[in-house]
Design a protein around this motif. Structure first.
Motif, mmCIF file in Angstrom:
data_model
loop_
_atom_site.group_PDB
_atom_site.id
_atom_site.type_symbol
_atom_site.label_atom_id
_atom_site.label_comp_id
_atom_site.label_asym_id
_atom_site.label_seq_id
_atom_site.Cartn_x
_atom_site.Cartn_y
_atom_site.Cartn_z
ATOM 1 N N ALA A 136 0.829 -1.205 0.000
ATOM 2 C CA ALA A 136 0.000 0.000 0.000
ATOM 3 C C ALA A 136 0.864 1.256 0.000
ATOM 4 O O ALA A 136 1.831 1.362 0.757
ATOM 5 N N GLY A 137 0.510 2.197 -0.862
ATOM 6 C CA GLY A 137 1.230 3.462 -0.935
ATOM 7 C C GLY A 137 2.472 3.446 -1.798
ATOM 8 O O GLY A 137 3.170 4.458 -1.866
ATOM 9 N N THR A 138 2.761 2.323 -2.474
ATOM 10 C CA THR A 138 4.002 2.233 -3.259
ATOM 11 C C THR A 138 3.757 1.981 -4.743
ATOM 12 O O THR A 138 4.704 1.743 -5.481
ATOM 13 N N ILE A 139 2.506 2.039 -5.213
ATOM 14 C CA ILE A 139 2.209 1.632 -6.582
ATOM 15 C C ILE A 139 2.948 2.492 -7.607
ATOM 16 O O ILE A 139 3.468 1.983 -8.610
ATOM 17 N N ASP A 140 3.044 3.797 -7.350
ATOM 18 C CA ASP A 140 3.724 4.673 -8.308
ATOM 19 C C ASP A 140 5.235 4.441 -8.295
ATOM 20 O O ASP A 140 5.879 4.451 -9.350
ATOM 21 N N ARG A 141 5.786 4.221 -7.105
ATOM 22 C CA ARG A 141 7.222 3.920 -7.024
ATOM 23 C C ARG A 141 7.529 2.592 -7.710
ATOM 24 O O ARG A 141 8.547 2.458 -8.404
ATOM 25 N N ALA A 142 6.642 1.612 -7.546
ATOM 26 C CA ALA A 142 6.856 0.309 -8.184
ATOM 27 C C ALA A 142 6.790 0.431 -9.701
ATOM 28 O O ALA A 142 7.644 -0.105 -10.426
ATOM 29 N N ALA A 285 9.396 10.033 -10.649
ATOM 30 C CA ALA A 285 7.930 10.146 -10.667
ATOM 31 C C ALA A 285 7.347 10.118 -9.260
ATOM 32 O O ALA A 285 6.462 10.913 -8.928
ATOM 33 N N GLY A 286 7.827 9.204 -8.419
ATOM 34 C CA GLY A 286 7.304 9.097 -7.062
ATOM 35 C C GLY A 286 7.546 10.347 -6.246
ATOM 36 O O GLY A 286 6.651 10.840 -5.536
ATOM 37 N N ALA A 287 8.736 10.911 -6.334
ATOM 38 C CA ALA A 287 9.070 12.117 -5.573
ATOM 39 C C ALA A 287 8.254 13.311 -6.055
ATOM 40 O O ALA A 287 7.767 14.122 -5.248
ATOM 41 N N MET A 288 8.090 13.435 -7.379
ATOM 42 C CA MET A 288 7.309 14.551 -7.912
ATOM 43 C C MET A 288 5.834 14.402 -7.545
ATOM 44 O O MET A 288 5.142 15.396 -7.294
ATOM 45 N N PHE A 330 10.747 12.889 -20.642
ATOM 46 C CA PHE A 330 10.660 13.016 -19.183
ATOM 47 C C PHE A 330 9.216 13.129 -18.717
ATOM 48 O O PHE A 330 8.747 12.367 -17.867
ATOM 49 N N VAL A 331 8.474 14.090 -19.268
ATOM 50 C CA VAL A 331 7.126 14.358 -18.751
ATOM 51 C C VAL A 331 6.137 13.277 -19.140
ATOM 52 O O VAL A 331 5.244 12.930 -18.352
ATOM 53 N N VAL A 332 6.267 12.713 -20.327
ATOM 54 C CA VAL A 332 5.331 11.667 -20.731
ATOM 55 C C VAL A 332 5.547 10.404 -19.907
ATOM 56 O O VAL A 332 4.584 9.757 -19.472
ATOM 57 N N THR A 333 6.801 10.042 -19.658
ATOM 58 C CA THR A 333 7.067 8.846 -18.857
ATOM 59 C C THR A 333 6.537 9.017 -17.434
ATOM 60 O O THR A 333 5.858 8.127 -16.903
ATOM 61 N N ALA A 334 6.833 10.151 -16.807
ATOM 62 C CA ALA A 334 6.376 10.376 -15.434
ATOM 63 C C ALA A 334 4.854 10.396 -15.351
ATOM 64 O O ALA A 334 4.253 9.778 -14.462
ATOM 65 N N SER A 335 4.200 11.102 -16.282
ATOM 66 C CA SER A 335 2.740 11.194 -16.229
ATOM 67 C C SER A 335 2.082 9.862 -16.546
ATOM 68 O O SER A 335 1.045 9.519 -15.957
ATOM 69 N N ASN A 336 2.673 9.078 -17.441
ATOM 70 C CA ASN A 336 2.113 7.752 -17.748
ATOM 71 C C ASN A 336 2.242 6.809 -16.560
ATOM 72 O O ASN A 336 1.350 5.988 -16.304
#
Length: 428
Positions: A136-142, A285-288, A330-336
Motif C-alpha cells: 500500500a502506498g508504493t504503486i507509483d514507485r513500483a 515520478a514518485g518524488a514529484m 521526461f514528462v510523458v514517462t512520469a505522467s504515464n
C-alpha cells in the motif's frame, strides 16, 4: 526533531518480479535490433524490411482485447512464464535456421508475430499483477522502477548488446535473446500463489453455477470502462497521445536529417536522447507525485507534453529540438507512470486485465492512420506534423480534464484507505 518517516520497501515478491521483467525487457531490446539486422541480410527492399514493424504491432490489435479476458481468468504468473517459454522456443528455432542458412524474410515475419503475440499476454498479465505485488502506498514507485528498468535494459543495454553480438555471427544475438526470456521465466517461478490470480477469481467462477462466457467478460469490461467509471475519456486521450507520437515517429528521420540537418551517423543519438529523459522521469515520478499530487502532476506534465510537440516543430535548430525531445520523454514517462498507478488503484483486480487491454489497444488502434496522415501532412511541410500533434494533444487534454480529476481523486481515496487499513492491520 521529529524523525523522518521511512518509506515502506517494495518487498521480496516485487523485487523478484522486477528481476524477471528486467531479463525479459533485455530480450525485447535485443530483438528490436537483431531481427531488422538479420532482415537486411536477406533483402534490400524497404517495404519487406518495414514489414517487420507491421508484424510487431499487429498482434496488439488482433489479440489485445482477448488477452485481457484471459489474463482475468488464469494464473497470471503461469501465463507470463508460458509466454516467455514460447517466444524463447521461437527464437531458438530462428537462430538454428539463421545459423544453417535456411532462414528467410518470411520466417522473420512469423517469428516476430509469434514473439509479439506472447508480448501482448506477458505485458497485460504483468500490469494486472502489480496491485498484488506493491505494498500500500508504493504503486507509483513500483511502476517507476519497472519503467526505469525497461528503459535501461531496452534502450541502453539490449540494443547495443545485440549489435555487438551480431558482429560476431548473425544468429548469436537471437540465441542470446532466447536465453534472456528463459531467465525471465525462471525468476518468475518463485512468486507465491497468493498474487497470481485476479482477486475473487474463484468466487466469480463458482457464482451462478458457472463461469461467464468470454464475450460476456469482455462486455463487462467495456461497460465498466465507458459507463461504470470515468476512464472512457482517459482512453480517448491515450489514443490522441499515442497518435501524436506515432505521427511524429513516422516522419522523424526526415525531420532530423532534412529539417534539422542531423547527420545520419548521429541520428541514433538524436532519436535515443528521449530515453535519457524517460529514465529521469521514471526515477523521479514518485518524488514529484509526493510534491505535486496526482491531478496537478498529470495536468502540468500532459500540458508540457503538448507544448514540447509544438516546441519540436518550431525549434530553430537540432539542439533546441533535442531539448524538446528529452523533456517530452521526461514528462510523458512520469505522467504515464502516475496514470497507470491510478488505473491500477481504482479498477477491481478481477477486471484489471480487461481494462488494461482497452488501454493497450487504444494506444495502438489509430497508429497506422496517424502514420499515414503524418506522411500526407509532411508532404506539405515536415514541421507541420509535430505542430499538429501538439494541437491534437492539447485539445484532447482540455476535453479530458474533468474525467482526469475524477479518476485521480478516486485513486487518492483508494490509496489512502489502503494505507489506513495496513496501519490498522499490519499483520495482513
Amino acid at each position: 526533531m521529529q524523525k523522518a518517516t521511512r518509506k515502506p520497501g517494495l518487498g521480496r515478491d516485487f523485487n523478484r518480479f522486477w528481476l524477471g521483467s528486467l531479463a525479459s525487457d533485455l530480450g525485447d531490446g535485443m530483438m528490436a535490433i537483431a531481427l531488422p539486422l538479420v532482415a537486411a541480410l536477406f533483402t534490400n527492399d524497404p517495404l519487406l524490411v518495414s514489414g517487420l514493424l507491421a508484424a510487431r504491432f499487429v498482434p496488439f490489435l488482433l489479440f489485445g482485447l482477448a488477452a485481457g479476458v484471459i489474463v482475468d481468468r488464469v494464473d497470471r504468473v503461469r501465463l507470463m512464464i508460458g509466454a516467455n517459454v514460447v517466444r524463447s522456443v521461437a527464437l531458438v528455432t530462428l537462430a538454428v535456421l539463421v545459423a544453417t542458412g535456411h532462414a528467410t524474410i518470411w520466417v522473420l515475419y512469423a517469428v516476430m508475430f509469434t514473439v509479439m503475440t506472447c508480448e501482448v499476454f506477458y505485458d497485460l498479465a504483468g500490469r494486472a499483477l502489480m496491485p498484488n505485488l506493491a505494498p500500500a502506498g508504493t504503486i507509483d514507485r513500483a511502476n517507476g522502477r519497472i519503467e526505469g528498468g525497461r528503459t535501461v535494459t531496452q534502450d541502453f543495454a539490449g540494443g547495443p548488446l545485440a549489435g555487438f553480438l551480431f558482429a560476431i555471427m548473425a544468429f548469436v544475438p537471437i540465441a542470446a535473446n532466447a536465453g534472456a526470456y528463459v531467465l525471465g521465466a525462471l525468476v518468475l517461478l518463485g512468486l507465491p500463489l497468493a498474487v497470481r490470480r485476479a482477486p475473487g477469481h474463484d468466487v466469480d467462477g463458482a457464482a451462478g453455477g458457472g463461469r461467464p462466457s468470454a464475450l460476456a467478460d469482455l462486455r463487462e469490461g467495456f461497460v465498466f470502462v465507458f459507463r461504470g467509471s470515468s476512464l472512457g475519456p482517459i482512453l480517448l486521450f491515450n489514443l490522441a497521445l499515442n497518435a501524436a507520437f506515432t505521427a511524429l515517429s513516422a516522419v522523424m528521420v526526415l525531420l532530423a536529417q532534412n529539417h534539422f540537418g542531423v547527420p545520419a551517423a548521429l541520428y541514433g543519438a538524436f532519436l535515443g536522447s528521449s530515453a535519457v529523459g524517460a529514465l529521469l522521469g521514471a526515477a523521479t515520478a514518485g518524488a514529484m507525485l509526493a510534491r505535486l499530487g496526482r491531478f496537478r502532476l498529470e495536468l502540468v506534465f500532459f500540458t508540457v507534453s503538448g507544448l514540447c510537440f509544438l516546441g519540436f516543430g518550431l525549434a530553430p535548430n537540432a539542439y533546441a529540438a533535442v531539448v524538446a525531445w528529452v523533456v517530452l520523454g521526461f514528462v510523458v514517462t512520469a505522467s504515464n507512470i502516475v496514470m497507470l498507478g491510478a488505473i491500477q488503484l481504482i479498477v477491481p483486480g478481477r477486471r484489471l486485465g480487461r481494462v488494461m487491454s482497452f488501454v493497450q489497444v487504444s494506444g495502438t488502434a489509430f497508429g497506422p492512420v496517424a502514420a499515414l496522415l503524418a506522411g500526407l501532412l509532411g508532404r506539405v511541410e515536415l514541421y507541420y506534423v509535430p505542430i499538429a500533434s501538439g494541437v491534437l494533444l492539447l485539445v484532447s487534454l482540455a476535453l479530458a480534464v474533468p474525467a482526469l480529476r475524477r479518476v485521480v481523486t478516486e485513486a487518492d481515496q483508494v490509496e489512502a484507505a489502503q494505507i489506513s487499513d495496513q496501519v490498522e492491520h499490519p499483520e495482513q
